[in-house]
Design a protein around this motif. Sequence first.
Motif, PDB file in Angstrom:
ATOM      1  N   PRO A   1      -7.082   7.959  -1.709  1.00 28.40           N
ATOM      2  CA  PRO A   1      -6.063   6.931  -1.918  1.00 28.40           C
ATOM      3  C   PRO A   1      -5.009   7.019  -0.811  1.00 28.40           C
ATOM      4  CG  PRO A   1      -6.460   8.183  -3.925  1.00 28.40           C
ATOM      5  CD  PRO A   1      -7.177   8.895  -2.823  1.00 28.40           C
ATOM      6  N   PRO A   2      -4.361   5.887  -0.466  1.00 31.65           N
ATOM      7  CA  PRO A   2      -3.365   5.905   0.615  1.00 31.65           C
ATOM      8  C   PRO A   2      -2.239   6.903   0.352  1.00 31.65           C
ATOM      9  CG  PRO A   2      -3.815   3.649  -0.081  1.00 31.65           C
ATOM     10  CD  PRO A   2      -4.563   4.551  -1.019  1.00 31.65           C
ATOM     11  N   SER A   3      -1.889   7.079  -0.912  1.00 29.73           N
ATOM     12  CA  SER A   3      -0.852   8.054  -1.242  1.00 29.73           C
ATOM     13  C   SER A   3      -1.385   8.994  -2.304  1.00 29.73           C
ATOM     14  CB  SER A   3       0.404   7.359  -1.776  1.00 29.73           C
ATOM     15  OG  SER A   3       1.272   8.315  -2.359  1.00 29.73           O
TER      16      SER A   3
ATOM     17  N   GLY B   1      -4.550   1.625  -8.681  1.00 30.97           N
ATOM     18  CA  GLY B   1      -5.898   1.233  -8.281  1.00 30.97           C
ATOM     19  C   GLY B   1      -5.976  -0.188  -7.775  1.00 30.97           C
ATOM     20  N   ILE B   2      -4.848  -0.715  -7.321  1.00 32.59           N
ATOM     21  CA  ILE B   2      -4.836  -2.056  -6.732  1.00 32.59           C
ATOM     22  C   ILE B   2      -4.918  -1.893  -5.213  1.00 32.59           C
ATOM     23  CG2 ILE B   2      -3.452  -4.144  -6.348  1.00 32.59           C
ATOM     24  CD1 ILE B   2      -2.235  -3.763  -9.101  1.00 32.59           C
ATOM     25  N   PRO B   3      -5.851  -2.576  -4.571  1.00 34.22           N
ATOM     26  CA  PRO B   3      -5.914  -2.474  -3.109  1.00 34.22           C
ATOM     27  C   PRO B   3      -4.580  -2.900  -2.487  1.00 34.22           C
ATOM     28  CG  PRO B   3      -7.855  -3.598  -3.987  1.00 34.22           C
ATOM     29  CD  PRO B   3      -6.900  -3.443  -5.121  1.00 34.22           C
TER      30      PRO B   3
ATOM     31  N   VAL C   1       0.802  11.102  -3.759  1.00 27.57           N
ATOM     32  CA  VAL C   1       1.991  11.478  -4.531  1.00 27.57           C
ATOM     33  C   VAL C   1       1.771  11.362  -6.046  1.00 27.57           C
ATOM     34  CG1 VAL C   1       4.399  10.840  -5.008  1.00 27.57           C
ATOM     35  CG2 VAL C   1       3.584  10.994  -2.651  1.00 27.57           C
ATOM     36  N   PRO C   2       1.074  10.302  -6.510  1.00 33.24           N
ATOM     37  CA  PRO C   2       0.932  10.204  -7.971  1.00 33.24           C
ATOM     38  C   PRO C   2       0.020  11.257  -8.584  1.00 33.24           C
ATOM     39  CG  PRO C   2       0.494   8.088  -6.908  1.00 33.24           C
ATOM     40  CD  PRO C   2       0.516   9.121  -5.832  1.00 33.24           C
ATOM     41  N   PHE C   3      -0.690  12.020  -7.763  1.00 29.35           N
ATOM     42  CA  PHE C   3      -1.721  12.893  -8.312  1.00 29.35           C
ATOM     43  C   PHE C   3      -1.364  14.356  -8.088  1.00 29.35           C
ATOM     44  CE2 PHE C   3      -3.665   9.008  -6.482  1.00 29.35           C
ATOM     45  CZ  PHE C   3      -3.964   8.365  -7.679  1.00 29.35           C
TER      46      PHE C   3
ATOM     47  N   TRP D   1     -10.542  -0.151  -9.511  1.00 30.27           N
ATOM     48  CA  TRP D   1     -10.436   1.228  -9.026  1.00 30.27           C
ATOM     49  C   TRP D   1      -9.539   2.049  -9.946  1.00 30.27           C
ATOM     50  CZ3 TRP D   1      -8.561   0.011  -3.309  1.00 30.27           C
ATOM     51  CH2 TRP D   1      -9.529  -0.787  -2.671  1.00 30.27           C
ATOM     52  N   HIS D   2      -9.090   1.444 -11.049  1.00 34.48           N
ATOM     53  CA  HIS D   2      -7.972   2.020 -11.782  1.00 34.48           C
ATOM     54  C   HIS D   2      -8.342   3.134 -12.752  1.00 34.48           C
ATOM     55  CE1 HIS D   2      -4.892   1.528 -15.192  1.00 34.48           C
ATOM     56  NE2 HIS D   2      -4.377   2.329 -14.299  1.00 34.48           N
TER      57      HIS D   2
ATOM     58  N   SER E   1       0.343   1.487  -5.416  1.00 30.52           N
ATOM     59  CA  SER E   1      -1.006   0.906  -5.315  1.00 30.52           C
ATOM     60  C   SER E   1      -2.044   1.995  -5.567  1.00 30.52           C
ATOM     61  CB  SER E   1      -1.220   0.256  -3.946  1.00 30.52           C
ATOM     62  OG  SER E   1      -1.337   1.216  -2.923  1.00 30.52           O
ATOM     63  N   SER E   2      -1.760   3.207  -5.100  1.00 29.01           N
ATOM     64  CA  SER E   2      -2.701   4.311  -5.301  1.00 29.01           C
ATOM     65  C   SER E   2      -2.829   4.652  -6.782  1.00 29.01           C
ATOM     66  CB  SER E   2      -2.237   5.547  -4.527  1.00 29.01           C
ATOM     67  OG  SER E   2      -2.207   5.273  -3.143  1.00 29.01           O
ATOM     68  N   ARG E   3      -1.687   4.647  -7.468  1.00 26.49           N
ATOM     69  CA  ARG E   3      -1.687   4.963  -8.891  1.00 26.49           C
ATOM     70  C   ARG E   3      -2.399   3.876  -9.693  1.00 26.49           C
ATOM     71  NH1 ARG E   3       3.676   5.883  -9.618  1.00 26.49           N
ATOM     72  NH2 ARG E   3       3.472   8.137  -9.618  1.00 26.49           N
TER      73      ARG E   3
ATOM     74  N   ALA F   1      -8.432  -4.243 -11.382  1.00 26.49           N
ATOM     75  CA  ALA F   1      -7.554  -3.251 -11.980  1.00 26.49           C
ATOM     76  C   ALA F   1      -6.512  -3.953 -12.838  1.00 26.49           C
ATOM     77  CB  ALA F   1      -6.867  -2.432 -10.887  1.00 26.49           C
TER      78      ALA F   1
ATOM     79  N   ARG G   1      -9.762   8.671 -10.756  1.00 23.01           N
ATOM     80  CA  ARG G   1      -8.380   8.566 -11.238  1.00 23.01           C
ATOM     81  C   ARG G   1      -8.249   9.055 -12.685  1.00 23.01           C
ATOM     82  NH1 ARG G   1      -8.642   4.889  -7.391  1.00 23.01           N
ATOM     83  NH2 ARG G   1      -6.905   4.693  -5.932  1.00 23.01           N
TER      84      ARG G   1
ATOM     85  N   GLU H   1       0.836  -1.195   0.000  1.00 21.57           N
ATOM     86  CA  GLU H   1       0.000   0.000   0.000  1.00 21.57           C
ATOM     87  C   GLU H   1       0.867   1.240   0.000  1.00 21.57           C
ATOM     88  OE1 GLU H   1      -3.470   0.228   2.686  1.00 21.57           O
ATOM     89  OE2 GLU H   1      -2.595   2.107   3.360  1.00 21.57           O
ATOM     90  N   GLY H   2       0.717   2.047  -1.026  1.00 19.13           N
ATOM     91  CA  GLY H   2       1.536   3.249  -1.109  1.00 19.13           C
ATOM     92  C   GLY H   2       1.313   3.944  -2.435  1.00 19.13           C
ATOM     93  N   GLU H   3       2.384   4.592  -2.883  1.00 18.89           N
ATOM     94  CA  GLU H   3       2.295   5.389  -4.098  1.00 18.89           C
ATOM     95  C   GLU H   3       1.831   4.556  -5.298  1.00 18.89           C
ATOM     96  OE1 GLU H   3       5.862   7.714  -4.471  1.00 18.89           O
ATOM     97  OE2 GLU H   3       5.529   7.952  -6.622  1.00 18.89           O
TER      98      GLU H   3
END
Lengths: 424, 321
Positions: B196-198, A197-199, B200-202, B134-135, A193-195, B113, B173, A189-191
């Motif tokens: 989202p947990p992070s 869209g994977i839990p 940073v990508p956005f 979620w992608h 996974s956020s990008r 995803a 997204r 979980e981090g950058e």
Amino acid sequence: MPELVIKGGRVIDRLGERVVDVAIEDGRVVGVGPDLEGDRVLDAGGCVVSPGFVDLHTHLREPGNEEAETIESGSRAAVLGGFTALVAMPNTTPTIDDASVVREVLALGRESLVDLYTSAAITMGRKGDTLAPMAELTDLGVRIFTDDGNGVQDVRLMRRAMEYATGLGVTLAQHCEVEALSAGGFMHEGEWSSRLGIPGQPAEAEELMVMRDIALSRLTGCRIHFQHLSTAGSVEMVRAARDAGVGVTAEATTHHFTLTDAACADYDTVYKVHPPLRTDADVAAVRAGLGDGSIDAIATDHAPHSPEAKERPFDSAPPGMLGLETALGLALTELDLPLNEVIGALSWKPAAIAGIETTHGADIVDGSPANLTVFDPAHTWTVDPDDLASRSRNTPYAGRQLVGKVRHTVVSGEAVVIDGGAQR
Amino acid sequence: MSRTAQRHLLTIDDLGVEGVQRILRLTDSFVEVSERRIPKVPVLRGRTVAWLFYEDSTRTRLSFETAAKRLSADSMNFSVGSSAVNKGESLRDTVQTIEAMGVDAIVVRHKSAGAPKQITQWLDASVINAGDGWHAHPTQALLDCYTLRARLGGIDGRRIAIVGDIKHSRVARSNIAAFTALGAEVVLVAPPTLLPPSLVPFDVTVSHSIDEVIGEVDVVYLLRMQLERMHEALVPSLREYTATYGLTAARARRLGPDTVVMHPGPMNRGVEVAADVPQMPNAVVTDQVRNGVAVRMAVLFDLLATEADPVFGDDGEETDA
């Protein structure tokens, strides 16, 4: 004249380094010195001769999933990777949690190319409900108990297992993962996974169980071995616990010091593994842990899966990657450690954790068991999945150039690998 | 032209700014087609598009089907519920079976995803992502951009609030990617549990107060609040969510006269949006749906038409795409 002599190599063990020949007869080293003769000569010019490697963490898939791997095919992959002993993981079908399955696995192991030891489950069916018959299985030779793939969630049951284990003198090995935090997560979980869209699964899902089990080890006095540590926080806690004298040991896999979660960018399921690939900072911490000895051993977590199993969406593909045949090359290529420390992490340190240090990882002297690995630390090669001896092809290192390759492997006096080729 | 340049549509990032602008330009032409008495052109005659929906969808699938019909493409529907998929067939086997029947494109929706991306390695046909986990949901973002551009005259420099369950939202997204690519400033408005947990990508800012944001933005983009989220302890209750993040009637009155209200549907009226807000003149929800058909025509045309295809059939002129 001895049956076998390994000529001209640099012998490296805990005693140090010397260029000598090693003579072998009846499964034992019968001579160490210059200009030895033997019926058969294994050339070790330019190579290192070391005590055999021991993998604390191998999934051999037999019984139950022989399409992915068998004890025989996995043992061939092992000796080609320089491993003379393996500790098989118990998440087979049926689970290795009773005497009949332990006997079957050990019997198949005796026919294989490697010296096979098996772990057994802590709880029946690895379900985390009731204890497996640990005393009976200890009598059959089991020295490591683990529910690998699952951590034991119930803290009271884990406490009992640890207390019970102290009476048997065995080690419990934990796959650290608090499922309440990790459930439904398929990568770190981090950058990334956020990008993508994977839990995700947070690092803390691992760290909370490391923290808990350090406390339980202090409480019970039971030795606990942490499997496949993957986060900076875990490494730091293990380091502090060791400094405080708590009886913990730890392993790290080759992929957790080589790859990061960025590898999942294209949803390639070959990079799906548990615990998941983490961040650059975690990789650096794992490397540092191996460097300062906070982490004892390099393990493979060799986890074969058939191509069909991996041709699923990322969230439903099974986790795991191959590791036996690439471990040495990755350790020598990726870790900036002296040769003797790399060998220690692959050989005598895991041997001690497995309780087999008198047969594997022993110093190479007159009378010691002839479980030996001969490797060329400068040999450059490229990983080709089709060249692997495993039945499966799920290596994340296809096309990667590695430096360091096994040349000969001797198991119980038998040269099972000669010049990079398995002899049976 | 485009076929060799862009074989699949998986994400807005893959398309890039140029690609987004190309699709929006093409969409203008297909909006014009859609307004004709007979809204149909023969540009994809002989091409076959397959629908492969692993997840229920009514509006996206109808929109794609309408788009394909208006372009005169043939289509086939692979109904996952009644197919071999339920008998354990792998994703790879399923898509290769469909391709063997002779299709030029597969439009995929999947709960996982990355599934459309994975499919591309097993096929020669074009793959269009109609939503993956979620992608990403790139055609939704394109139709939203088109709708906003038509309403505001442009997206560059606009402030857009995306409100609600960002964490689980492929729409969010893709829209973050598209809006920021076109020069908008995006603020995410959600409780921390639904982010989202992070981040940073956005390229976004974050607010936990819709009241601080709604007076200052050009667009309020509301996301659907899934009813099951409260069972995951992500919000205490839907009532509290509505009170803190919903576009209630009282908040709607504080919107600027030109502030646009958007929603990808289906709406939970009374949860993320008050019952009568979608009927306000500021709301463009039906425009979004209408433009969806033209955008998907543009996407299909962009991927499947070749040099030899006249854009508008017998009477048409070439586009600048």
